[in-house]
Design a protein around this motif. Structure first.
Motif, PDB file in Angstrom:
ATOM      1  N   ASP A   1     -21.044  35.447  29.062  1.00 35.19           N
ATOM      2  CA  ASP A   1     -19.584  35.482  29.099  1.00 35.19           C
ATOM      3  C   ASP A   1     -18.982  34.381  29.982  1.00 35.19           C
ATOM      4  OD1 ASP A   1     -20.397  36.527  31.516  1.00 35.19           O
ATOM      5  OD2 ASP A   1     -18.915  38.128  31.532  1.00 35.19           O
ATOM      6  N   GLN A   2     -19.755  33.336  30.247  1.00 34.51           N
ATOM      7  CA  GLN A   2     -19.233  32.237  31.070  1.00 34.51           C
ATOM      8  C   GLN A   2     -17.972  31.644  30.452  1.00 34.51           C
ATOM      9  OE1 GLN A   2     -20.507  31.075  34.173  1.00 34.51           O
ATOM     10  NE2 GLN A   2     -18.475  30.158  34.140  1.00 34.51           N
ATOM     11  N   TRP A   3     -17.937  31.526  29.131  1.00 33.71           N
ATOM     12  CA  TRP A   3     -16.761  30.965  28.465  1.00 33.71           C
ATOM     13  C   TRP A   3     -15.514  31.788  28.775  1.00 33.71           C
ATOM     14  CZ3 TRP A   3     -13.726  33.676  25.142  1.00 33.71           C
ATOM     15  CH2 TRP A   3     -14.267  34.855  24.608  1.00 33.71           C
ATOM     16  N   SER A   4     -15.668  33.108  28.886  1.00 31.35           N
ATOM     17  CA  SER A   4     -14.526  33.981  29.152  1.00 31.35           C
ATOM     18  C   SER A   4     -13.978  33.734  30.555  1.00 31.35           C
ATOM     19  CB  SER A   4     -14.948  35.440  28.986  1.00 31.35           C
ATOM     20  OG  SER A   4     -13.866  36.294  29.239  1.00 31.35           O
ATOM     21  N   ARG A   5     -14.868  33.567  31.534  1.00 30.72           N
ATOM     22  CA  ARG A   5     -14.416  33.275  32.890  1.00 30.72           C
ATOM     23  C   ARG A   5     -13.759  31.891  32.950  1.00 30.72           C
ATOM     24  NH1 ARG A   5     -19.402  35.599  33.963  1.00 30.72           N
ATOM     25  NH2 ARG A   5     -20.325  33.712  34.789  1.00 30.72           N
ATOM     26  N   ASN A   6     -14.346  30.928  32.246  1.00 25.02           N
ATOM     27  CA  ASN A   6     -13.744  29.590  32.189  1.00 25.02           C
ATOM     28  C   ASN A   6     -12.347  29.657  31.580  1.00 25.02           C
ATOM     29  OD1 ASN A   6     -16.225  28.722  33.108  1.00 25.02           O
ATOM     30  ND2 ASN A   6     -16.794  27.663  31.241  1.00 25.02           N
ATOM     31  N   LEU A   7     -12.202  30.440  30.515  1.00 26.71           N
ATOM     32  CA  LEU A   7     -10.910  30.559  29.845  1.00 26.71           C
ATOM     33  C   LEU A   7      -9.870  31.167  30.783  1.00 26.71           C
ATOM     34  CD1 LEU A   7      -9.173  30.243  27.328  1.00 26.71           C
ATOM     35  CD2 LEU A   7      -9.983  32.492  26.580  1.00 26.71           C
ATOM     36  N   THR A   8     -10.260  32.158  31.557  1.00 28.32           N
ATOM     37  CA  THR A   8      -9.333  32.774  32.509  1.00 28.32           C
ATOM     38  C   THR A   8      -8.791  31.728  33.482  1.00 28.32           C
ATOM     39  OG1 THR A   8     -10.446  34.912  32.330  1.00 28.32           O
ATOM     40  CG2 THR A   8      -9.126  34.544  34.304  1.00 28.32           C
ATOM     41  N   VAL A   9      -9.665  30.862  33.981  1.00 31.00           N
ATOM     42  CA  VAL A   9      -9.255  29.817  34.916  1.00 31.00           C
ATOM     43  C   VAL A   9      -8.312  28.825  34.225  1.00 31.00           C
ATOM     44  CG1 VAL A   9     -10.065  27.890  36.339  1.00 31.00           C
ATOM     45  CG2 VAL A   9     -11.326  30.060  36.339  1.00 31.00           C
ATOM     46  N   VAL A  10      -8.652  28.419  33.009  1.00 28.37           N
ATOM     47  CA  VAL A  10      -7.814  27.468  32.275  1.00 28.37           C
ATOM     48  C   VAL A  10      -6.440  28.067  31.985  1.00 28.37           C
ATOM     49  CG1 VAL A  10      -7.540  26.282  30.050  1.00 28.37           C
ATOM     50  CG2 VAL A  10      -9.713  26.125  31.295  1.00 28.37           C
ATOM     51  N   LEU A  11      -6.412  29.315  31.519  1.00 26.91           N
ATOM     52  CA  LEU A  11      -5.125  29.958  31.212  1.00 26.91           C
ATOM     53  C   LEU A  11      -4.279  30.083  32.475  1.00 26.91           C
ATOM     54  CD1 LEU A  11      -6.187  32.708  28.656  1.00 26.91           C
ATOM     55  CD2 LEU A  11      -5.035  30.535  28.181  1.00 26.91           C
ATOM     56  N   ASP A  12      -4.898  30.414  33.595  1.00 25.80           N
ATOM     57  CA  ASP A  12      -4.167  30.502  34.858  1.00 25.80           C
ATOM     58  C   ASP A  12      -3.566  29.143  35.212  1.00 25.80           C
ATOM     59  OD1 ASP A  12      -3.377  32.026  37.251  1.00 25.80           O
ATOM     60  OD2 ASP A  12      -4.735  30.646  38.283  1.00 25.80           O
ATOM     61  N   GLY A  13      -4.320  28.087  34.963  1.00 25.61           N
ATOM     62  CA  GLY A  13      -3.825  26.748  35.260  1.00 25.61           C
ATOM     63  C   GLY A  13      -2.704  26.294  34.331  1.00 25.61           C
ATOM     64  N   LEU A  14      -2.579  26.919  33.190  1.00 21.16           N
ATOM     65  CA  LEU A  14      -1.516  26.568  32.241  1.00 21.16           C
ATOM     66  C   LEU A  14      -0.208  27.283  32.539  1.00 21.16           C
ATOM     67  CD1 LEU A  14      -3.523  26.508  28.880  1.00 21.16           C
ATOM     68  CD2 LEU A  14      -2.522  24.555  30.074  1.00 21.16           C
ATOM     69  N   ARG A  15      -0.254  28.298  33.385  1.00 20.08           N
ATOM     70  CA  ARG A  15       0.978  29.030  33.724  1.00 20.08           C
ATOM     71  C   ARG A  15       1.860  28.181  34.624  1.00 20.08           C
ATOM     72  NH1 ARG A  15       2.538  33.264  30.992  1.00 20.08           N
ATOM     73  NH2 ARG A  15       2.787  34.800  32.602  1.00 20.08           N
ATOM     74  N   PRO A  16       3.170  28.315  34.496  1.00 20.82           N
ATOM     75  CA  PRO A  16       4.058  27.551  35.376  1.00 20.82           C
ATOM     76  C   PRO A  16       3.839  27.920  36.830  1.00 20.82           C
ATOM     77  CG  PRO A  16       5.289  28.582  33.579  1.00 20.82           C
ATOM     78  CD  PRO A  16       3.899  29.149  33.553  1.00 20.82           C
ATOM     79  N   ARG A  17       4.005  26.946  37.715  1.00 20.72           N
ATOM     80  CA  ARG A  17       3.851  27.210  39.145  1.00 20.72           C
ATOM     81  C   ARG A  17       5.071  27.936  39.658  1.00 20.72           C
ATOM     82  NH1 ARG A  17       1.403  22.219  38.447  1.00 20.72           N
ATOM     83  NH2 ARG A  17      -0.748  22.198  39.160  1.00 20.72           N
TER      84      ARG A  17
END
Length: 197
Positions: free
Chosen positions: A181-197
């Motif tokens: 499930d490494q891809w799932s953890r990576n996706l969580t980080v990427v999605l978090d980075g796409l959210r507005p600051r």
């Protein structure tokens, strides 16, 4: 079953296949998808036949070649991406639609890239059209999420395509082995980075 698999079912005479032929081919397609996900591009016709519970002779009676079967699997995966893209675009919550699409896209992309690599990168007739349709859905999802204020507006939709492609990892890096499930953890980080600051 998708159009590509239906084409595999048609014999040269154009007659409808027998029920047992259809079941065998459905098992072969399912086995090919599973084998590609587990074994990768080194998968053989023998491996797929064994997983499907059929003999190698049945394999070649049902499909003309391993490449033809892999092409059908690739088309099936890409058709799934299109259906999921349509569903995500229709979601009344743009961020939810985007994240649902992203999760499924990353999983299916890993699978389809394996098939595409197995085909030598040659793809198949109509691949450009399908990829264009996937790009259109991704652009719509990014635009909607940005209009809603749910996704950073300094990110181009093309950036998102590359970010999602980068979520899938190799099995090994610097001596570490990736979990399933490494891809799932990576996706969580990427999605978090796409959210507005």
């Amino acid at each position: 079953m998708n159009n590509a698999v239906e084409r595999l079912l048609a014999d040269e005479t154009g007659t409808a296949p027998r029920a047992d032929a259809r079941r065998s081919l459905e098992r072969l397609v399912g086995a090919a998808r599973a084998a590609l996900a587990e074994v990768g591009v080194e998968v053989t016709a023998q491996e797929i036949a064994e997983r499907a519970g059929v003999g190698k002779g049945t394999f070649y009676r049902r499909v003309s070649s391993l490449e033809a079967l892999l092409q059908a699997v690739l088309e099936e995966v890409l058709e799934e991406v299109l259906v999921l893209g349509d569903r995500a675009v229709a979601d009344p919550d743009p961020w939810h639609g985007f994240t649902e699409f992203a999760a499924v896209y990353v999983r299916l992309r890993a699978e389809s890239c394996g098939v595409n690599e197995a085909l030598g990168g040659a793809g198949f007739p109509g691949l450009d059209r399908v990829l264009s349709e996937i790009r259109t859905r991704m652009r719509k999802l990014v635009d909607a999420a940005q209009r809603e204020g749910a996704l950073r507006d300094d990110i181009a939709w093309q950036d998102v395509a590359f970010l999602l492609a980068g979520v899938s990892t190799d099995a090994d890096t610097i001596g570490l082995r990736a979990d399933r499930d490494q891809w799932s953890r990576n996706l969580t980080v990427v999605l978090d980075g796409l959210r507005p600051r």
